[in-house]
Design a protein around this motif. Structure first.
Motif, PDB file in Angstrom:
ATOM      1  N   GLY A  37       0.828  -1.196   0.000  1.00 39.47           N
ATOM      2  CA  GLY A  37       0.000   0.000   0.000  1.00 39.47           C
ATOM      3  C   GLY A  37       0.861   1.243   0.000  1.00 39.47           C
ATOM      4  N   THR A  38       0.313   2.323   0.500  1.00 39.50           N
ATOM      5  CA  THR A  38       1.032   3.590   0.528  1.00 39.50           C
ATOM      6  C   THR A  38       1.192   4.051   1.960  1.00 39.50           C
ATOM      7  OG1 THR A  38      -1.027   4.843   0.324  1.00 39.50           O
ATOM      8  CG2 THR A  38       0.130   4.304  -1.722  1.00 39.50           C
ATOM      9  N   VAL A  39       2.189   4.865   2.175  1.00 45.47           N
ATOM     10  CA  VAL A  39       2.430   5.445   3.487  1.00 45.47           C
ATOM     11  C   VAL A  39       1.682   6.764   3.554  1.00 45.47           C
ATOM     12  CG1 VAL A  39       4.188   6.316   5.058  1.00 45.47           C
ATOM     13  CG2 VAL A  39       4.687   4.345   3.615  1.00 45.47           C
ATOM     14  N   ALA A  40       0.877   6.946   4.580  1.00 42.93           N
ATOM     15  CA  ALA A  40       0.098   8.175   4.722  1.00 42.93           C
ATOM     16  C   ALA A  40       1.020   9.362   4.941  1.00 42.93           C
ATOM     17  CB  ALA A  40      -0.872   8.046   5.897  1.00 42.93           C
ATOM     18  N   GLN A  41       0.730  10.466   4.292  1.00 38.96           N
ATOM     19  CA  GLN A  41       1.499  11.692   4.435  1.00 38.96           C
ATOM     20  C   GLN A  41       0.827  12.580   5.470  1.00 38.96           C
ATOM     21  OE1 GLN A  41       4.449  12.261   2.846  1.00 38.96           O
ATOM     22  NE2 GLN A  41       4.192  10.161   2.152  1.00 38.96           N
ATOM     23  N   PRO A  42       1.622  13.361   6.211  1.00 41.15           N
ATOM     24  CA  PRO A  42       1.011  14.297   7.162  1.00 41.15           C
ATOM     25  C   PRO A  42       0.094  15.260   6.418  1.00 41.15           C
ATOM     26  CG  PRO A  42       3.412  14.264   7.396  1.00 41.15           C
ATOM     27  CD  PRO A  42       3.068  13.428   6.201  1.00 41.15           C
ATOM     28  N   THR A  43      -0.966  15.677   7.089  1.00 45.05           N
ATOM     29  CA  THR A  43      -1.930  16.556   6.428  1.00 45.05           C
ATOM     30  C   THR A  43      -1.381  17.955   6.193  1.00 45.05           C
ATOM     31  OG1 THR A  43      -2.873  17.142   8.566  1.00 45.05           O
ATOM     32  CG2 THR A  43      -3.915  15.338   7.355  1.00 45.05           C
ATOM     33  N   ASP A  44      -0.331  18.350   6.910  1.00 48.13           N
ATOM     34  CA  ASP A  44       0.206  19.697   6.714  1.00 48.13           C
ATOM     35  C   ASP A  44       1.443  19.701   5.815  1.00 48.13           C
ATOM     36  OD1 ASP A  44       1.972  18.536   8.466  1.00 48.13           O
ATOM     37  OD2 ASP A  44       2.026  20.212   9.861  1.00 48.13           O
ATOM     38  N   ALA A  45       1.660  18.612   5.102  1.00 52.17           N
ATOM     39  CA  ALA A  45       2.796  18.552   4.186  1.00 52.17           C
ATOM     40  C   ALA A  45       2.541  19.469   2.991  1.00 52.17           C
ATOM     41  CB  ALA A  45       3.014  17.120   3.700  1.00 52.17           C
ATOM     42  N   ALA A  46       3.614  19.971   2.406  1.00 54.10           N
ATOM     43  CA  ALA A  46       3.482  20.803   1.212  1.00 54.10           C
ATOM     44  C   ALA A  46       2.940  19.940   0.086  1.00 54.10           C
ATOM     45  CB  ALA A  46       4.840  21.385   0.831  1.00 54.10           C
ATOM     46  N   PRO A  47       2.181  20.532  -0.811  1.00 53.97           N
ATOM     47  CA  PRO A  47       1.658  19.746  -1.925  1.00 53.97           C
ATOM     48  C   PRO A  47       2.801  19.242  -2.794  1.00 53.97           C
ATOM     49  CG  PRO A  47       1.260  22.079  -2.292  1.00 53.97           C
ATOM     50  CD  PRO A  47       1.813  21.929  -0.904  1.00 53.97           C
ATOM     51  N   ALA A  48       2.507  18.196  -3.567  1.00 58.84           N
ATOM     52  CA  ALA A  48       3.535  17.612  -4.433  1.00 58.84           C
ATOM     53  C   ALA A  48       4.085  18.656  -5.397  1.00 58.84           C
ATOM     54  CB  ALA A  48       2.957  16.431  -5.193  1.00 58.84           C
ATOM     55  N   SER A  49       3.237  19.554  -5.846  1.00 61.88           N
ATOM     56  CA  SER A  49       3.707  20.641  -6.703  1.00 61.88           C
ATOM     57  C   SER A  49       3.117  21.948  -6.196  1.00 61.88           C
ATOM     58  CB  SER A  49       3.308  20.390  -8.161  1.00 61.88           C
ATOM     59  OG  SER A  49       1.908  20.383  -8.293  1.00 61.88           O
ATOM     60  N   ILE A  50       3.937  22.960  -6.212  1.00 61.95           N
ATOM     61  CA  ILE A  50       3.511  24.279  -5.748  1.00 61.95           C
ATOM     62  C   ILE A  50       2.907  25.012  -6.941  1.00 61.95           C
ATOM     63  CG2 ILE A  50       4.329  26.482  -4.815  1.00 61.95           C
ATOM     64  CD1 ILE A  50       6.566  24.850  -3.436  1.00 61.95           C
ATOM     65  N   PRO A  51       1.729  25.601  -6.775  1.00 64.45           N
ATOM     66  CA  PRO A  51       1.149  26.353  -7.885  1.00 64.45           C
ATOM     67  C   PRO A  51       2.094  27.479  -8.310  1.00 64.45           C
ATOM     68  CG  PRO A  51      -0.401  26.216  -6.045  1.00 64.45           C
ATOM     69  CD  PRO A  51       0.911  25.655  -5.576  1.00 64.45           C
ATOM     70  N   GLU A  52       2.066  27.819  -9.580  1.00 68.77           N
ATOM     71  CA  GLU A  52       2.908  28.925 -10.038  1.00 68.77           C
ATOM     72  C   GLU A  52       2.386  30.211  -9.416  1.00 68.77           C
ATOM     73  OE1 GLU A  52       4.357  31.084 -14.141  1.00 68.77           O
ATOM     74  OE2 GLU A  52       3.719  28.991 -14.192  1.00 68.77           O
ATOM     75  N   GLY A  53       3.291  30.911  -8.760  1.00 72.10           N
ATOM     76  CA  GLY A  53       2.895  32.134  -8.072  1.00 72.10           C
ATOM     77  C   GLY A  53       3.102  33.369  -8.932  1.00 72.10           C
ATOM     78  N   ASP A  54       2.383  34.418  -8.601  1.00 76.80           N
ATOM     79  CA  ASP A  54       2.493  35.712  -9.265  1.00 76.80           C
ATOM     80  C   ASP A  54       3.185  36.663  -8.290  1.00 76.80           C
ATOM     81  OD1 ASP A  54       2.175  38.217 -10.399  1.00 76.80           O
ATOM     82  OD2 ASP A  54      -0.013  38.112 -10.532  1.00 76.80           O
ATOM     83  N   PRO A  55       4.469  36.970  -8.519  1.00 76.84           N
ATOM     84  CA  PRO A  55       5.206  37.823  -7.584  1.00 76.84           C
ATOM     85  C   PRO A  55       4.570  39.209  -7.384  1.00 76.84           C
ATOM     86  CG  PRO A  55       6.729  36.732  -9.066  1.00 76.84           C
ATOM     87  CD  PRO A  55       5.342  36.453  -9.576  1.00 76.84           C
ATOM     88  N   ALA A  56       3.955  39.774  -8.425  1.00 76.40           N
ATOM     89  CA  ALA A  56       3.310  41.094  -8.275  1.00 76.40           C
ATOM     90  C   ALA A  56       2.138  41.008  -7.304  1.00 76.40           C
ATOM     91  CB  ALA A  56       2.862  41.619  -9.633  1.00 76.40           C
ATOM     92  N   ALA A  57       1.335  39.959  -7.449  1.00 74.20           N
ATOM     93  CA  ALA A  57       0.217  39.765  -6.512  1.00 74.20           C
ATOM     94  C   ALA A  57       0.769  39.450  -5.124  1.00 74.20           C
ATOM     95  CB  ALA A  57      -0.682  38.631  -7.000  1.00 74.20           C
ATOM     96  N   GLY A  58       1.885  38.713  -5.082  1.00 80.57           N
ATOM     97  CA  GLY A  58       2.504  38.372  -3.808  1.00 80.57           C
ATOM     98  C   GLY A  58       2.998  39.593  -3.051  1.00 80.57           C
ATOM     99  N   LYS A  59       3.493  40.597  -3.788  1.00 79.36           N
ATOM    100  CA  LYS A  59       3.966  41.817  -3.131  1.00 79.36           C
ATOM    101  C   LYS A  59       2.810  42.528  -2.430  1.00 79.36           C
ATOM    102  CE  LYS A  59       6.677  45.998  -3.823  1.00 79.36           C
ATOM    103  NZ  LYS A  59       7.623  46.689  -4.693  1.00 79.36           N
ATOM    104  N   THR A  60       1.676  42.588  -3.104  1.00 79.29           N
ATOM    105  CA  THR A  60       0.482  43.207  -2.507  1.00 79.29           C
ATOM    106  C   THR A  60       0.022  42.414  -1.289  1.00 79.29           C
ATOM    107  OG1 THR A  60      -0.192  44.053  -4.665  1.00 79.29           O
ATOM    108  CG2 THR A  60      -1.899  43.921  -2.974  1.00 79.29           C
ATOM    109  N   LEU A  61      -0.007  41.093  -1.424  1.00 75.11           N
ATOM    110  CA  LEU A  61      -0.425  40.243  -0.306  1.00 75.11           C
ATOM    111  C   LEU A  61       0.561  40.304   0.858  1.00 75.11           C
ATOM    112  CD1 LEU A  61      -1.672  37.162  -2.334  1.00 75.11           C
ATOM    113  CD2 LEU A  61      -3.053  38.487  -0.719  1.00 75.11           C
ATOM    114  N   PHE A  62       1.846  40.400   0.558  1.00 75.45           N
ATOM    115  CA  PHE A  62       2.868  40.520   1.611  1.00 75.45           C
ATOM    116  C   PHE A  62       2.552  41.728   2.484  1.00 75.45           C
ATOM    117  CE2 PHE A  62       6.934  41.754   3.447  1.00 75.45           C
ATOM    118  CZ  PHE A  62       7.544  40.551   3.758  1.00 75.45           C
TER     119      PHE A  62
END
Length: 132
Positions: A37-62
């Motif tokens: 079977g598979t080994v359960a991953q912790p629920t707070d683990a980072a996703p397998a892939s991180i969505p592509e971020g928008d640095p301009a939107a990130g600056k506003t959110l920061f």
């Protein structure tokens, strides 16, 4: 008298057996040879892939999320002194995303206040602005 001697001998043998069991014995542990079977991953683990971020939107959110209240980030013009200096830390995208999502080291998790995309935007902004 004979009965007393038998009790003493039995008690002595039992005591020696207990002592021997605790000294130099081999520790037995369960070690699976095959995982089915598979080994359960912790629920707070980072996703397998991180969505592509928008640095301009990130600056506003920061700015709007109050990140600068704790962190130094020259590009954002912030000089917080509670959290790490991000200009010096230069976190990787994975580290920034995981830290913002799950918190740690005194930082609260933001996974319940920001969407995964917003977290990716802030992480992308931090990485881009620090050359992390």
């Amino acid at each position: 008298m004979r009965r007393a001697l038998v009790i003493v001998v039995v008690a002595a043998v039992g005591t020696l057996g207990l002592l021997a069991a605790g000294c130099g014995g081999t520790e037995i542990t369960a070690t699976p040879e095959t995982v089915i079977g598979t080994v359960a991953q912790p629920t707070d683990a980072a996703p397998a892939s991180i969505p592509e971020g928008d640095p301009a939107a990130g600056k506003t959110l920061f700015a709007s999320s109050g990140c600068g209240g704790c962190h130094v980030l020259a590009d954002a013009g912030t000089n917080g002194n509670v959290g790490p200096n991000l200009d010096e830390a230069k976190p990787s995208l994975e580290k920034a995303f995981s830290q913002i999502t799950n918190g740690g080291g005194g930082m609260p998790p933001y996974k319940d206040q920001l969407t995964e995309q917003q977290i990716a935007d802030i992480a992308s902004y931090v990485v881009q602005s620090t050359s992390g």
